[in-house]
Design a protein around this motif. Structure first.
Motif, PDB file in Angstrom:
ATOM      1  N   LEU A  55     -41.401 -16.008 -20.027  1.00  0.00           N
ATOM      2  CA  LEU A  55     -41.290 -15.677 -21.441  1.00  0.00           C
ATOM      3  C   LEU A  55     -39.824 -15.501 -21.796  1.00  0.00           C
ATOM      4  N   GLU A  56     -39.401 -16.179 -22.875  1.00  0.00           N
ATOM      5  CA  GLU A  56     -38.021 -16.078 -23.343  1.00  0.00           C
ATOM      6  C   GLU A  56     -38.001 -15.638 -24.803  1.00  0.00           C
ATOM      7  N   ASP A  57     -36.976 -14.893 -25.156  1.00  0.00           N
ATOM      8  CA  ASP A  57     -36.725 -14.485 -26.531  1.00  0.00           C
ATOM      9  C   ASP A  57     -35.364 -15.033 -26.913  1.00  0.00           C
ATOM     10  N   ALA A  58     -35.361 -16.034 -27.789  1.00  0.00           N
ATOM     11  CA  ALA A  58     -34.117 -16.684 -28.219  1.00  0.00           C
ATOM     12  C   ALA A  58     -33.298 -17.160 -27.017  1.00  0.00           C
ATOM     13  N   GLY A  59     -33.992 -17.723 -26.009  1.00  0.00           N
ATOM     14  CA  GLY A  59     -33.318 -18.255 -24.835  1.00  0.00           C
ATOM     15  C   GLY A  59     -33.013 -17.251 -23.744  1.00  0.00           C
ATOM     16  N   ARG A  60     -33.277 -15.973 -23.990  1.00  0.00           N
ATOM     17  CA  ARG A  60     -33.044 -14.926 -22.993  1.00  0.00           C
ATOM     18  C   ARG A  60     -34.340 -14.632 -22.259  1.00  0.00           C
ATOM     19  N   LYS A  61     -34.281 -14.638 -20.924  1.00  0.00           N
ATOM     20  CA  LYS A  61     -35.475 -14.365 -20.123  1.00  0.00           C
ATOM     21  C   LYS A  61     -35.928 -12.928 -20.335  1.00  0.00           C
ATOM     22  N   VAL A  62     -37.200 -12.755 -20.682  1.00  0.00           N
ATOM     23  CA  VAL A  62     -37.782 -11.435 -20.872  1.00  0.00           C
ATOM     24  C   VAL A  62     -38.542 -11.025 -19.612  1.00  0.00           C
ATOM     25  N   TYR A  63     -39.411 -11.906 -19.133  1.00  0.00           N
ATOM     26  CA  TYR A  63     -40.069 -11.667 -17.851  1.00  0.00           C
ATOM     27  C   TYR A  63     -40.622 -12.976 -17.295  1.00  0.00           C
ATOM     28  N   GLY A  64     -40.935 -12.914 -16.024  1.00  0.00           N
ATOM     29  CA  GLY A  64     -41.460 -14.081 -15.320  1.00  0.00           C
ATOM     30  C   GLY A  64     -40.557 -14.405 -14.163  1.00  0.00           C
ATOM     31  N   PRO A  65     -40.925 -15.328 -13.354  1.00  0.00           N
ATOM     32  CA  PRO A  65     -42.073 -16.189 -13.555  1.00  0.00           C
ATOM     33  C   PRO A  65     -43.404 -15.480 -13.298  1.00  0.00           C
ATOM     34  N   MET A  66     -44.389 -15.909 -14.051  1.00  0.00           N
ATOM     35  CA  MET A  66     -45.740 -15.368 -13.943  1.00  0.00           C
ATOM     36  C   MET A  66     -46.681 -16.527 -13.600  1.00  0.00           C
ATOM     37  N   SER A  67     -47.384 -16.415 -12.498  1.00  0.00           N
ATOM     38  CA  SER A  67     -48.286 -17.466 -12.050  1.00  0.00           C
ATOM     39  C   SER A  67     -49.480 -17.585 -12.980  1.00  0.00           C
ATOM     40  N   LEU A  68     -49.947 -18.818 -13.166  1.00  0.00           N
ATOM     41  CA  LEU A  68     -51.160 -19.062 -13.935  1.00  0.00           C
ATOM     42  C   LEU A  68     -52.377 -19.169 -13.034  1.00  0.00           C
ATOM     43  N   ARG A  69     -52.151 -19.163 -11.740  1.00  0.00           N
ATOM     44  CA  ARG A  69     -53.270 -19.246 -10.793  1.00  0.00           C
ATOM     45  C   ARG A  69     -53.919 -17.870 -10.616  1.00  0.00           C
ATOM     46  N   SER A  70     -55.228 -17.882 -10.472  1.00  0.00           N
ATOM     47  CA  SER A  70     -55.933 -16.621 -10.265  1.00  0.00           C
ATOM     48  C   SER A  70     -55.695 -16.136  -8.838  1.00  0.00           C
ATOM     49  N   VAL A  71     -55.739 -14.846  -8.660  1.00  0.00           N
ATOM     50  CA  VAL A  71     -55.576 -14.241  -7.337  1.00  0.00           C
ATOM     51  C   VAL A  71     -56.951 -14.187  -6.690  1.00  0.00           C
TER      52      VAL A  71
END
Length: 72
Positions: A55-71
């Motif tokens: 997730l980025e806000d105006a090009g600044r990383k807010v958080y992540g990487p976050m996997s889309l795969r289920s655990v």
């Protein structure tokens, strides 16, 4: 503010294809809107080859990487 998702492969490399061939998501006015969109489209992203998102806000990383795969 412009909230967007960056699509990545498992190794962090940019994935050139998301929904409709986009390399990043559309812009959202709020973080909540961006997170809601991801909650509704993560399966489509995974099917398109996206393994994780940032997730980025105006090009600044807010958080992540976050996997889309289920655990399992």
């Amino acid at each position: 503010m412009s909230w967007t998702w960056r699509f990545e492969a498992e190794d962090g490399a940019a994935v050139g294809v998301g929904p409709a061939g986009a390399s990043s998501s559309e812009s959202f006015p709020t973080q909540s809107d961006a997170e809601t969109w991801l909650g509704e489209t993560w399966r489509e992203l995974l099917e398109a080859g996206v393994q994780q998102v940032v997730l980025e806000d105006a090009g600044r990383k807010v958080y992540g990487p976050m996997s889309l795969r289920s655990v399992d």
